[in-house]
Design a protein around this motif. Sequence first.
Motif, short mmCIF file in Angstrom:
data_model
loop_
_atom_site.label_atom_id
_atom_site.label_comp_id
_atom_site.label_asym_id
_atom_site.label_seq_id
_atom_site.Cartn_x
_atom_site.Cartn_y
_atom_site.Cartn_z
N THR A 1 -2.85 -1.36 8.67
CA THR A 1 -2.02 -0.62 7.73
C THR A 1 -0.69 -1.36 7.58
O THR A 1 -0.08 -1.75 8.58
CB THR A 1 -1.77 0.80 8.23
OG1 THR A 1 -3.03 1.46 8.40
CG2 THR A 1 -0.91 1.59 7.26
N THR B 1 4.95 -5.71 -0.25
CA THR B 1 4.64 -4.30 -0.48
C THR B 1 5.89 -3.47 -0.71
O THR B 1 5.91 -2.56 -1.54
CB THR B 1 3.83 -3.73 0.70
OG1 THR B 1 2.66 -4.52 0.90
CG2 THR B 1 3.43 -2.28 0.45
N PRO C 1 -0.50 1.33 -3.90
CA PRO C 1 -1.61 1.37 -2.93
C PRO C 1 -2.57 0.21 -3.17
O PRO C 1 -2.77 -0.22 -4.32
CB PRO C 1 -2.28 2.72 -3.22
CG PRO C 1 -1.98 2.98 -4.65
CD PRO C 1 -0.61 2.40 -4.91
N ASN D 1 -2.55 -0.37 2.10
CA ASN D 1 -1.36 0.41 1.84
C ASN D 1 -1.74 1.64 1.04
O ASN D 1 -2.21 1.53 -0.10
CB ASN D 1 -0.32 -0.41 1.05
CG ASN D 1 1.00 0.32 0.92
OD1 ASN D 1 1.62 0.66 1.93
ND2 ASN D 1 1.44 0.56 -0.30
N GLY D 2 -1.58 2.82 1.63
CA GLY D 2 -1.90 4.06 0.93
C GLY D 2 -3.39 4.24 0.72
O GLY D 2 -4.22 3.54 1.30
N ASP D 3 -3.72 5.22 -0.11
CA ASP D 3 -5.11 5.56 -0.39
C ASP D 3 -5.50 5.08 -1.78
O ASP D 3 -4.72 5.18 -2.73
CB ASP D 3 -5.32 7.07 -0.30
CG ASP D 3 -5.04 7.61 1.09
OD1 ASP D 3 -5.41 6.90 2.06
OD2 ASP D 3 -4.45 8.70 1.21
N GLY E 1 -6.25 2.67 -4.82
CA GLY E 1 -5.57 1.49 -5.30
C GLY E 1 -6.52 0.32 -5.49
O GLY E 1 -7.72 0.39 -5.19
#
Length: 249
Positions: free
Chosen positions: A5, A194, A200, A215-217, A219
């Motif tokens: 992550t 980022t 994301p 990064n994130g959900d 994307g």
Amino acid sequence: MTTTTVGAIPPIGHDEAMVLAATEYGRFGELLAGLGPDDWTRPTVCEPWDVRALATHVLGSAEAAASMRVNIAQKKAAGPVMKEAGFDHIVDAVNEVQVRERADLTPAQVLERWADVVPRAIRGRQRFPRILRPLPIRFPEPTGRRTMAYLWDIAFTRQTWMHRIDIARAIAHQPVLTAGHDGRLIADTVADWTSTHGQPFTLRLTGPAGGTYVNGDGGEEVEIDAVEWMWTITGRASSTGLLERSLAL
């Protein structure tokens, strides 16, 4: 390949930064030492500089890191050059000053001065005054506002790394790449990149310096060689989607 992550990528602290700097300066010097007579005049992606001009730019940067007197002199000389050339940012003018002031150096002299400056550049970066480290400076967009610590710890090394790749590609040479050094620099760049866009993504970087970063959900999902990713986000190649997001080094 382990998935990381982006928020879990540890920042590079000052002590680690100096280890990375010493390794990168060493690898850059080894690349220069291996150049053949014809290699020094090969064109690079950093137009209009050839390999020799690019090497003198990196040499000038290291000499500025080694000596505050040289550093200040370069910035003073950059003012008129910035107006003359119409540069948008003083960084470009300083780079041009570094090349112009070393235009008469032979390859042998570049190598000699590089060997001399490396230990002094490391000492200069190690000893950069603590009181000045938090001071803000502005990089070209989208990197934007950073600190002097970022410049002295991170940017100088990242720039040297990128120009090592520039020269290696100009002479069709496979650069030395390892997970511990190059992979660490690239992971740090992923986190920095980022922070400039916040989108994301799932980014699968292949090769010895690669890794998978999320990064994130959701994307965009991107798979690309790690060096090619750096090549692309620094504007050396065009792309679409998430890879259009650039980072000024």
